[in-house]
Design a protein around this motif. Structure first.
Motif: not given
Lengths: 616, 229
Positions: B2-7, B63-71
């Protein structure tokens, strides 16, 4: 302009992202460094126009060039129009937010007759005189193309130049010509129009043709008034779609636009020969793309857009020779990425076997079948070669595959239609519902019946036929409402008044343009949007111009009559259309020339372009 | 993973809605060819969660978002690949890995800081008037505003949700509650001060998690944070 737009205008309009112009893959070139500027105009709102494939193709072709740029413009929604008028701002292009009148060429696409009022309104908002004769050297050249250009006459007063046929090559020819004539940034209008009309196939400049009329209002003659201008303008066709330019990236809208997806055009043209269908006549011959080309294009588009949906587009996608293999290939490539494949425009008879199997794995979106008419007799008249068995087997496959609802598409007011044919629609819908109930239970089981009104179009076997009157159409709509019982069949239909207006423009002559201009003065625009359509204003406009709209919509034409579009050559011969018309009245079907004998439409021999079927 | 991005959301995209922003990120993530984890079923979708919707017309630097990655991916590489395929005015500034069990962003982010600037210079004396209007407002115990939702109109007391608000030079700074447990919209505050919100530029400076008397950034939950700038 830019400041006012961002601080005052955009905060005041709905969906402001329609007007930003900086979407991913949009192309903004250095205005000062590019000699030729073209605006590609779609006469409807952004949300609708962004789904149009032709616009994407032309945008790509022009912007590939170093010496030209293309920017987009759509009909501003009514709240934006109000802002432009109140603040005295001209209609602007999306990419550079420049006034439209700063462009050399403005090309409108004509997809639908009811968008004509938007063209005039857009020109007006741009500060460009809508009538061609009122424009001078300082104004852009107004170009139009697309399917409605096959009867260009209702727009003859407003458009400088029509491009008849397919646009992939003609757009380069026009730009080359313009670049050659460009002098100190100005395009000499008369010279450009005359050269284009003389030298480029498919170019029709209405000002170079005189139309004379009989006292009763019929056209007597259409003849060129300049030397070297062709008496008949023949359409351009792209012989080989594998070599034709196709975008490797689409502009990706921020907002939810229609058909917002990666689209592959698997083939162009259709030889099924449905007699009501203008597209089936004017886009001949059939030209398929090789599967290898399509796979490459799919790859580029998905990579460059990030779309979650890939659509296979054509007039009848199930007819593509290798459709099963192609669909299977694409699905196996993209399924793991969560990219859905969609196949709009499938015929009932192709919904079987492996293809149904593939579709079974897809999203359960809307499934539409188009029997078009309620009885076999009438389907024979219109040459829709689908039997009741085909339809019932197709829907059986669908319900068995897990669909809960299907949509059936019909037309009312087809030539020779009787009450029995109308009741046949109800009968067919009931049979489909019975099939549905055998396979599916629950409250969601539904058959939607969508009924439009038939509008006879130019260059079809029904171009001589009267359109059914609004009274008759309404009577038949009533017959349907009364005959459909229960809530499981949902009926929807079109407003007969918009179909009537569509019919007037579809076969109108030059004089109809006067009523169009008057209607726009009275405030008509967005006529395809029921909340903006005002039939009383249109009636007033026709009255004030001394025109009887029923003369265009509801009158039977003789074969000998000079039709307003008789100087436009769509490839199919008049003899073929007459034969097909007679066969229609006799209820004689005609086969598909891909698999059966050649019915002699004339396209291949006259245009020197044959059907191109992959694997042949 | 799970990756958190700040943009950041810049002026060029300030008129795209939250829904449009979500779609834009979904497509950009696909263009970046990151190994997205997908939901099950007929409509597989990437798993994205955003911290907080930003008002149409506002810009933001965090701003922030979390994205789920498969690998697993290399975070610095992911930032570069995303920034290569995002529209110009959306930039990822940092990325970090958060534990799979971390609570959803929108459940933990509860505070927002804004800067409000007028589009045009204000008339003489206007700033002083705004300052005193703001002081008066903060004196009140209850500041009621009406909110219309699908279920009807209701009154909300904004006062306890305003943590700080002040005129500083030629801007208004405010720190307010933001999120599901109480939210102050900057345009509401401007309206209370008698201003027309569309004549102000609203800029979100940060989103925070209030915890034990201090404000922490959502990135603090992430183990390793890679700076994208």
């Amino acid at each position: 302009m830019e400041t006012a737009l961002h601080t005052e205008v955009l905060p005041a309009v709905s969906r402001p992202a329609r007007y930003l112009g900086n979407e991913y893959n949009s192309i903004r070139k250095d205005w000062a460094k590019v000699p030729l500027k073209m605006a590609l105009a779609f006469p409807d709102v952004y949300d609708v126009g962004m789904g149009h494939l032709g616009l994407k193709i032309l945008y790509h072709i022009v912007n590939q060039r170093q010496d030209a740029l293309a920017e987009r413009v759509f009909a501003p929604w009514t709240d934006m129009e109000e802002q432009l008028i109140r603040r005295d701002l001209p209609l602007f292009s999306l990419e550079s937010h420049r006034p439209l009148r700063d462009f050399h060429l403005i090309g409108f696409t004509l997809q639908y007759e009811l968008s004509y009022s938007n063209i005039l309104n857009m020109l007006h908002l741009a500060g460009i005189p809508p009538r061609a004769r009122d424009r001078d050297e300082g104004h852009p050249i107004i170009i139009a193309g697309g399917p409605c250009a096959y009867n260009p006459e209702p727009l003859a007063d407003f458009i400088d130049l029509f491009a008849i046929g397919e646009g992939e090559y003609v757009i380069d020819e026009l730009i080359d010509l313009a670049l050659g004539l460009l002098h100190r940034g100005r395009l000499p209008r008369e010279e450009f129009l005359l050269e284009a009309a003389r030298k480029i196939q498919g170019i029709y400049v209405p000002a170079f043709y005189d139309v004379e009329y009989h006292p009763d209002g019929r056209v007597a003659s259409i003849s060129p008034n300049r030397e070297g201008v062709p008496p008949r303008v023949r359409k351009q066709v792209v012989p080989d779609l594998d070599r034709a330019p196709y975008p490797d990236a689409f502009v990706v809208p921020y907002i939810d636009a229609i058909h917002d997806r990666a689209t592959l055009e698997v083939f162009r043209g259709c030889t099924r020969g449905c007699r009501f269908c203008q597209a089936g006549m004017i886009y001949r011959p059939v030209r398929e793309r090789e599967a290898s080309t399509l796979l490459r294009q799919a790859d580029e588009l998905i990579r460059n857009t990030g779309y979650e949906e890939l659509a296979l587009s054509s007039l009848s996608t199930g007819d593509y020779t290798c459709i099963e293999d192609l669909a299977a290939d694409l699905m196996s490539r993209y399924r793991d990425q969560g990219i859905a494949l969609s196949l709009p425009s499938l015929r009932v008879d192709s919904f079987k076997g492996e293809l149904a199997e593939e579709i079974r794995k897809m999203r359960k979106t809307n499934l539409t079948f188009a029997p078009e008419a309620g009885t076999q007799r009438l389907r024979d008249v219109i040459n829709k070669n689908i039997t009741e068995e085909d339809l019932l087997r197709g829907v059986e496959e669908a319900f068995a595959a897990g669909w809960d609802s299907v949509k059936l598409y019909f037309m009312l007011g087809l030539p020779t239609e009787t009450e029995e044919d109308v009741l046949g629609i109800i009968d067919l819908a009931n049979k489909v519902l019975d099939v549905a109930r055998r396979h599916r239970q629950g409250p969601r089981v539904k058959v939607s019946v969508s009924v439009s009104s038939f509008v006879p179009k130019s260059h079809t076997p029904f171009q001589w036929e009267p359109q059914a009157s609004m009274e008759v159409l309404e009577e038949r709509q009533r017959l349907l409402t009364q005959g459909i019982k229960g809530r499981r069949i949902q009926l929807s239909w079109h407003d007969v008044r918009t179909s009537f207006l569509e019919g007037v423009f579809a076969r109108g002559d030059r004089r109809v343009g006067r009523a169009l201009a008057r209607a726009v003065e009275l405030g008509c625009r967005f006529d395809g949007w029921s909340e903006h359509f005002s039939f009383p204003k249109w009636t007033q406009a026709f009255q004030e111009c001394g025109l009887d709209p029923t003369f265009y919509a509801n009158r039977r034409r003789e074969y000998e009559e000079v039709l307003p579009w008789s100087h436009i050559d769509a490839g199919v011969t008049k003899g073929f259309l007459m034969r097909e018309h007679k066969r229609a009245l006799e209820g004689q079907p005609t086969g598909d020339c891909r698999v059966e004998e050649c019915p002699g439409c004339g396209v291949c021999t006259r245009l020197g372009v044959a059907n191109r079927i992959v694997g042949d | 993973m799970r990756v958190r991005l700040c943009f950041t959301k810049g002026p060029g995209v300030r008129f795209i809605s939250h829904l449009d922003l979500m779609r834009t990120f979904e497509r950009a993530l696909r263009r970046a060819a990151l190994p997205l984890a997908l939901t099950q079923g007929y409509h597989p979708r990437p798993k994205l969660t955003f911290a907080s919707a930003l008002a149409l017309g506002a810009t933001s630097e965090a701003e922030y978002l979390d994205v789920e990655l498969a690998s697993p991916v290399q975070l610095g590489d992911a930032i570069h690949r995303l920034n290569d395929v995002l529209p110009d005015d959306l930039r990822v500034t940092a990325a970090g890995e958060v534990p799979a069990a971390a609570r959803p962003l929108m459940a933990i982010v509860d505070t927002a800081a804004y800067e409000l600037r007028p589009l045009w210079p204000l008339d003489d004396g206007k700033w002083e008037r705004l300052q005193s209007a703001l002081a008066d407002l903060l004196q009140e115990k209850t500041v009621l505003v009406e909110r219309t939702t699908k279920s009807g109109t209701r009154q909300v007391n904004l006062r306890p949700l305003i943590l700080r608000a002040e005129v500083a030079g030629d801007e208004i700074n405010m720190l307010v509650r933001s999120g599901s447990r109480g939210n102050v919209r900057p345009d509401e505050l401007l309206t209370l001060l008698g201003e027309e919100p569309t004549q102000w530029h609203i800029h979100r400076v940060g989103l925070f998690i209030a915890r034990e008397g201090r404000l922490s950034s959502p990135m603090e939950e992430a183990g390793v944070v890679v700076d994208g700038s």
